[in-house]
Design a protein around this motif. Structure first.
Motif, PDB file in Angstrom:
ATOM      1  N   ARG A  65       0.824  -1.212   0.000  1.00 29.49           N
ATOM      2  CA  ARG A  65       0.000   0.000   0.000  1.00 29.49           C
ATOM      3  C   ARG A  65       0.857   1.261   0.000  1.00 29.49           C
ATOM      4  N   LEU A  66       2.002   1.236   0.698  1.00 29.89           N
ATOM      5  CA  LEU A  66       2.875   2.404   0.726  1.00 29.89           C
ATOM      6  C   LEU A  66       3.709   2.513  -0.548  1.00 29.89           C
ATOM      7  N   PRO A  69       0.457   2.865  -4.078  1.00 27.29           N
ATOM      8  CA  PRO A  69      -0.808   3.225  -3.426  1.00 27.29           C
ATOM      9  C   PRO A  69      -2.070   2.788  -4.163  1.00 27.29           C
ATOM     10  N   LEU A 106      -4.576   4.359   5.768  1.00 27.48           N
ATOM     11  CA  LEU A 106      -3.536   4.638   4.777  1.00 27.48           C
ATOM     12  C   LEU A 106      -4.078   5.454   3.610  1.00 27.48           C
ATOM     13  N   ASP A 110      -2.753   9.064   2.578  1.00 25.43           N
ATOM     14  CA  ASP A 110      -2.358   9.342   1.200  1.00 25.43           C
ATOM     15  C   ASP A 110      -3.041  10.598   0.667  1.00 25.43           C
ATOM     16  N   ARG A 116       6.009  11.266   0.549  1.00 25.11           N
ATOM     17  CA  ARG A 116       6.651  10.844   1.793  1.00 25.11           C
ATOM     18  C   ARG A 116       8.015  10.255   1.466  1.00 25.11           C
ATOM     19  N   ASP A 121       7.589   6.648   5.663  1.00 23.72           N
ATOM     20  CA  ASP A 121       6.867   5.394   5.432  1.00 23.72           C
ATOM     21  C   ASP A 121       7.176   4.378   6.528  1.00 23.72           C
ATOM     22  N   THR A 167       9.738  -3.946   2.348  1.00 25.04           N
ATOM     23  CA  THR A 167       9.669  -2.976   1.256  1.00 25.04           C
ATOM     24  C   THR A 167      10.558  -3.413   0.104  1.00 25.04           C
TER      25      THR A 167
END
Length: 185
Positions: A65-66, A69, A106, A110, A116, A121, A167
């Motif tokens: 999601r980060l 998005p 989230l 956003d 960001r 994050d 990540t």
């Protein structure tokens, strides 16, 4: 293979070639499948007397999601949370609720803050993971387990420190998601 700048291994898969195009099936299924596979981590043969394994699938959901998005829709928390509830040992519905609230939070973040850095994050993910572990423990206590929040500290520390690995995993899976495959016809 040495990395140069922000390049990832396999970036040459995106060079222009005849009869090659990104697969819409791969582009859609990789995020969902990767989260679902990590939801089955409790089936691994690791035996512990206390919960020390991080919530792998939840961390991957946050990382997807980060990192991308728009990849998972807002409602994705409910079906993925239900699948996680089937394997996690938590009361049914706890991950559905917490994952849905996470996706909403989230999305609100956003909309509020578009740009960001990695550190922001990581801080957002740390807060989300801490809230998820604490609220998951509260829901488990409501279902009949003992209140013992100090057991969450090792799990929380391991989760926060290992989030950058997730990540990186999402970045590698995103390269696979955008890979060009042979087009027939």
């Amino acid at each position: 293979m040495p990395l140069k700048g922000d390049r990832l291994p396999g970036e040459d898969m995106f060079q222009r070639r005849l009869n090659r195009a990104p697969s819409p099936v791969l582009a859609t299924i990789i995020p969902w499948l990767s989260i679902a596979v990590l939801s089955m981590a409790p089936l691994s043969p690791i035996i512990a007397s206390a919960p020390v394994l991080p919530p792998f699938s939840f961390m991957l959901l946050i990382a997807w999601r980060l990192f991308r998005p728009g990849m998972l829709p807002l409602w994705a928390g409910a079906p993925l949370g239900l699948f996680d509830d089937l394997f996690s040992g938590q009361p049914i519905g706890s991950a559905v609720l917490l994952w849905s609230l996470t996706m909403i939070a989230l999305e609100a973040l956003d909309n509020w803050q578009r740009w960001r850095s990695f550190w922001q994050d990581w801080a957002v993910a740390s807060v989300m993971i801490a809230a998820y572990l604490f609220l998951g423990h509260v829901l488990a206590v409501m279902a009949g387990t003992l209140w013992y929040p100090s057991l969450l500290l090792p799990q929380l520390l391991i989760s926060i420190l290992s989030f950058p690995l997730f990540t990186r995993l999402v970045a590698i899976l995103d390269v696979l998601r955008r890979a060009r495959v042979k087009v027939l016809g």
